[in-house]
Write an enzyme that holds these catalytic residues in place. Structure first.
Site, PDB file in Angstrom:
ATOM      1  N   ASN A  27       0.843  -1.213   0.000  1.00 18.86           N
ATOM      2  CA  ASN A  27       0.000   0.000   0.000  1.00 18.86           C
ATOM      3  C   ASN A  27       0.871   1.254   0.000  1.00 18.86           C
ATOM      4  OD1 ASN A  27      -2.993  -0.730   0.203  1.00 18.86           O
ATOM      5  ND2 ASN A  27      -1.983  -2.186   1.554  1.00 18.86           N
ATOM      6  N   HIS A 194      -8.298  -0.088   6.306  1.00 18.62           N
ATOM      7  CA  HIS A 194      -8.757  -1.262   7.046  1.00 18.62           C
ATOM      8  C   HIS A 194      -9.513  -2.199   6.125  1.00 18.62           C
ATOM      9  CE1 HIS A 194      -9.767  -3.763  10.359  1.00 18.62           C
ATOM     10  NE2 HIS A 194     -11.055  -3.545  10.265  1.00 18.62           N
TER      11      HIS A 194
HETATM   12  N1  LIG Z   1      -6.284   4.521  17.935  1.00 17.89           N
HETATM   13  C1  LIG Z   1      -6.265   3.824  16.790  1.00 17.89           C
HETATM   14  N2  LIG Z   1      -5.182   3.081  16.491  1.00 17.89           N
HETATM   15  C2  LIG Z   1      -5.175   2.369  15.325  1.00 17.89           C
HETATM   16  C3  LIG Z   1      -6.282   2.384  14.466  1.00 17.89           C
HETATM   17  C4  LIG Z   1      -7.409   3.187  14.814  1.00 17.89           C
HETATM   18  O1  LIG Z   1      -8.410   3.260  14.064  1.00 17.89           O
HETATM   19  N3  LIG Z   1      -7.358   3.892  15.980  1.00 17.89           N
HETATM   20  N4  LIG Z   1      -6.281   1.592  13.316  1.00 17.89           N
HETATM   21  C5  LIG Z   1      -5.322   0.472  13.407  1.00 17.89           C
HETATM   22  C6  LIG Z   1      -5.090  -0.388  12.243  1.00 17.89           C
HETATM   23  N5  LIG Z   1      -5.601  -1.696  12.574  1.00 17.89           N
HETATM   24  C7  LIG Z   1      -6.570  -2.091  11.741  1.00 17.89           C
HETATM   25  O2  LIG Z   1      -6.880  -1.380  10.750  1.00 17.89           O
HETATM   26  C8  LIG Z   1      -5.185  -2.452  13.707  1.00 17.89           C
HETATM   27  C9  LIG Z   1      -3.903  -2.983  13.756  1.00 17.89           C
HETATM   28  C10 LIG Z   1      -3.510  -3.735  14.867  1.00 17.89           C
HETATM   29  C11 LIG Z   1      -4.384  -3.954  15.928  1.00 17.89           C
HETATM   30  C12 LIG Z   1      -3.918  -4.727  17.120  1.00 17.89           C
HETATM   31  O3  LIG Z   1      -4.707  -5.359  17.819  1.00 17.89           O
HETATM   32  N6  LIG Z   1      -2.617  -4.665  17.395  1.00 17.89           N
HETATM   33  C13 LIG Z   1      -2.046  -5.287  18.619  1.00 17.89           C
HETATM   34  C14 LIG Z   1      -0.677  -5.865  18.378  1.00 17.89           C
HETATM   35  C15 LIG Z   1      -0.659  -6.698  17.127  1.00 17.89           C
HETATM   36  C16 LIG Z   1       0.785  -7.064  16.829  1.00 17.89           C
HETATM   37  O4  LIG Z   1       1.687  -6.370  17.349  1.00 17.89           O
HETATM   38  O5  LIG Z   1       0.971  -8.026  16.079  1.00 17.89           O
HETATM   39  C17 LIG Z   1      -1.816  -4.185  19.652  1.00 17.89           C
HETATM   40  O6  LIG Z   1      -1.690  -3.000  19.244  1.00 17.89           O
HETATM   41  O7  LIG Z   1      -1.683  -4.564  20.815  1.00 17.89           O
HETATM   42  C18 LIG Z   1      -5.661  -3.426  15.857  1.00 17.89           C
HETATM   43  C19 LIG Z   1      -6.074  -2.669  14.756  1.00 17.89           C
HETATM   44  C20 LIG Z   1      -3.968   0.966  13.776  1.00 17.89           C
HETATM   45  N7  LIG Z   1      -4.073   1.635  15.020  1.00 17.89           N
HETATM   46  N1  LIG Z   2      -5.907  -3.528  10.726  1.00 20.79           N
HETATM   47  C1  LIG Z   2      -4.939  -3.036   9.806  1.00 20.79           C
HETATM   48  C2  LIG Z   2      -4.690  -4.040   8.735  1.00 20.79           C
HETATM   49  O1  LIG Z   2      -5.037  -5.189   8.837  1.00 20.79           O
HETATM   50  N2  LIG Z   2      -4.049  -3.570   7.673  1.00 20.79           N
HETATM   51  C3  LIG Z   2      -3.710  -4.435   6.590  1.00 20.79           C
HETATM   52  O2  LIG Z   2      -2.311  -4.617   6.557  1.00 20.79           O
HETATM   53  C4  LIG Z   2      -1.953  -4.929   5.214  1.00 20.79           C
HETATM   54  C5  LIG Z   2      -0.740  -4.131   4.876  1.00 20.79           C
HETATM   55  O3  LIG Z   2      -0.231  -4.631   3.676  1.00 20.79           O
HETATM   56  P1  LIG Z   2       1.041  -3.909   3.022  1.00 20.79           P
HETATM   57  O4  LIG Z   2       2.113  -3.897   4.069  1.00 20.79           O
HETATM   58  O5  LIG Z   2       1.380  -4.765   1.827  1.00 20.79           O
HETATM   59  O6  LIG Z   2       0.611  -2.526   2.628  1.00 20.79           O
HETATM   60  C6  LIG Z   2      -3.132  -4.548   4.329  1.00 20.79           C
HETATM   61  O7  LIG Z   2      -3.763  -5.691   3.850  1.00 20.79           O
HETATM   62  C7  LIG Z   2      -4.036  -3.802   5.266  1.00 20.79           C
HETATM   63  O8  LIG Z   2      -5.404  -3.987   4.989  1.00 20.79           O
END
Ligand SMILES: Nc1nc2c(c(=O)[nH]1)N[C@@H](CN(C=O)c1ccc(C(=O)N[C@@H](CCC(=O)O)C(=O)O)cc1)CN2
Ligand SMILES: NCC(=O)N[C@@H]1O[C@H](COP(=O)([O-])[O-])[C@@H](O)[C@H]1O
Length: 282
Positions: A27, A194
């Site tokens: 991305n 997302h």
């Molecule tokens: N405050 C916000 N933070 C983030 C958002 C948001 O909308 N508000 N979007 C996320 C992106 N995301 C999904 O789109 C997402 C990514 C990761 C997690 C999660 O549970 N992460 C864990 C650790 C996972 C790991 O380290 O492998 C954590 O943070 O403990 C949830 C949502 C990005 N942040």
């Molecule tokens: N919740 C956040 C999440 O799941 N994000 C996902 O991480 C990937 C990043 O791919 P990339 O590193 O190839 O761009 C993407 O598939 C995006 O939707």
């Protein structure tokens, strides 16, 4: 009669985008390929921060022309090097690095950490960023590199953080990145990509959970969105939303590939939308 001066449109400052990644960066690559084209006009990716040193997205940034400065801010490394620090301190360090990069827009492109209120408060301009953590003990025989502390620069414990000069658009560099503004405007908008529909599968592993839900008859299709980032994870205002078909014969990989293709389109559309808003507000 309109004079020449009146018809000259003052050139708009090229907008600076900082991208946060954790993985392959496909991305990020979509943003790199679209920047300063009609798909994403008057914009440049000017800094990339990764939560993982192994993220291939870092290579994509360094291979870009001009090369884009990067830093790595890994949670575990940060906590190990800053005894007593917690998750919020980590988020503050990430926010400090973001501010250091002087962005107009921050894009989460696969950033796999939930950002705390402190991070959001700093990006909103409501709280000051912290001072860089103390330098870690020098490593034997390691020379400072772009992602390791540079003694003369303000650095975080896990990586170098001052945005190198070539990233600040300094004159004289023919392939330089756009100049940062003299003052930082707040709030700095943050958007996230997302792979699910609003309110459907918030959080990590959204594609896998949608695939399972389809197989148990819970859903007929899934989707992808770009949304504003707020404290509540994946509940910020949707900016771009696309439905994605799931076919009976699909394997998980088929759905992932279908979703990724659409992601690469809408992450650019979402960034363009927000930059257009900034230009209207300017
Ligand atoms: N405050 C916000 N933070 C983030 C958002 C948001 O909308 N508000 N979007 C996320 C992106 N995301 C999904 O789109 C997402 C990514 C990761 C997690 C999660 O549970 N992460 C864990 C650790 C996972 C790991 O380290 O492998 C954590 O943070 O403990 C949830 C949502 C990005 N942040
Ligand atoms: N919740 C956040 C999440 O799941 N994000 C996902 O991480 C990937 C990043 O791919 P990339 O590193 O190839 O761009 C993407 O598939 C995006 O939707």
């Amino acid at each position: 009669m309109t004079t020449l001066q009146e018809t000259i449109v003052p050139s708009k400052r090229v907008r600076r985008i900082t991208v946060l990644i954790s993985g392959s960066g496909s991305n990020l690559q979509a943003l790199l390929d679209s920047a300063s084209t009609p798909s994403l006009p008057n914009a440049a990716i000017t800094y990339v921060i990764s939560s993982r040193s192994a993220a291939y997205g870092l290579t994509r940034a360094k291979n870009s022309v001009p090369a884009i400065p990067t830093s790595v801010c890994a949670l575990k490394t940060f906590l190990n090097r800053n005894q007593g620090a917690g998750r919020e301190d980590y988020d503050c360090e990430v926010a400090r690095q973001v501010l250091d990069s002087k962005p107009d827009l921050v894009v989460l492109a696969g950033w796999m950490h939930i950002l705390s209120d402190r991070f959001l408060d700093i990006l909103n301009g409501e709280k000051q960023p912290p001072q860089p953590p103390a330098l870690p003990p020098p490593r034997p025989s390691s020379l400072p590199t772009q992602t390791e502390p540079i003694p003369s620069a303000s650095t975080s414990s896990s990586t170098s953080t001052s945005v190198p000069k070539e990233a600040q658009g300094h004159e004289g560099n023919t392939k330089s990145l756009p100049e940062p503004p003299t003052t930082q405007t707040f709030p700095i908008p943050i958007i996230n990509l997302h792979p699910a529909l609003p309110g459907a599968f918030d959080g990590a592993n959204a594609i896998g959970r949608a695939f399972e839900a389809f197989q148990t008859g819970g859903i007929q299709h899934t989707g992808v969105m770009v949304h504003r980032v707020v404290a509540e994870v994946d509940r910020g205002e949707p900016l771009v939303v696309r439905n994605v078909e799931i076919k009976k014969e699909d394997k998980l990989e088929d759905l992932e590939n279908r979703i990724h293709e659409i992601e690469h389109q809408i992450i650019v559309e979402g960034a363009k939308l927000v930059l257009e808003e900034l230009d209207k507000e300017a």
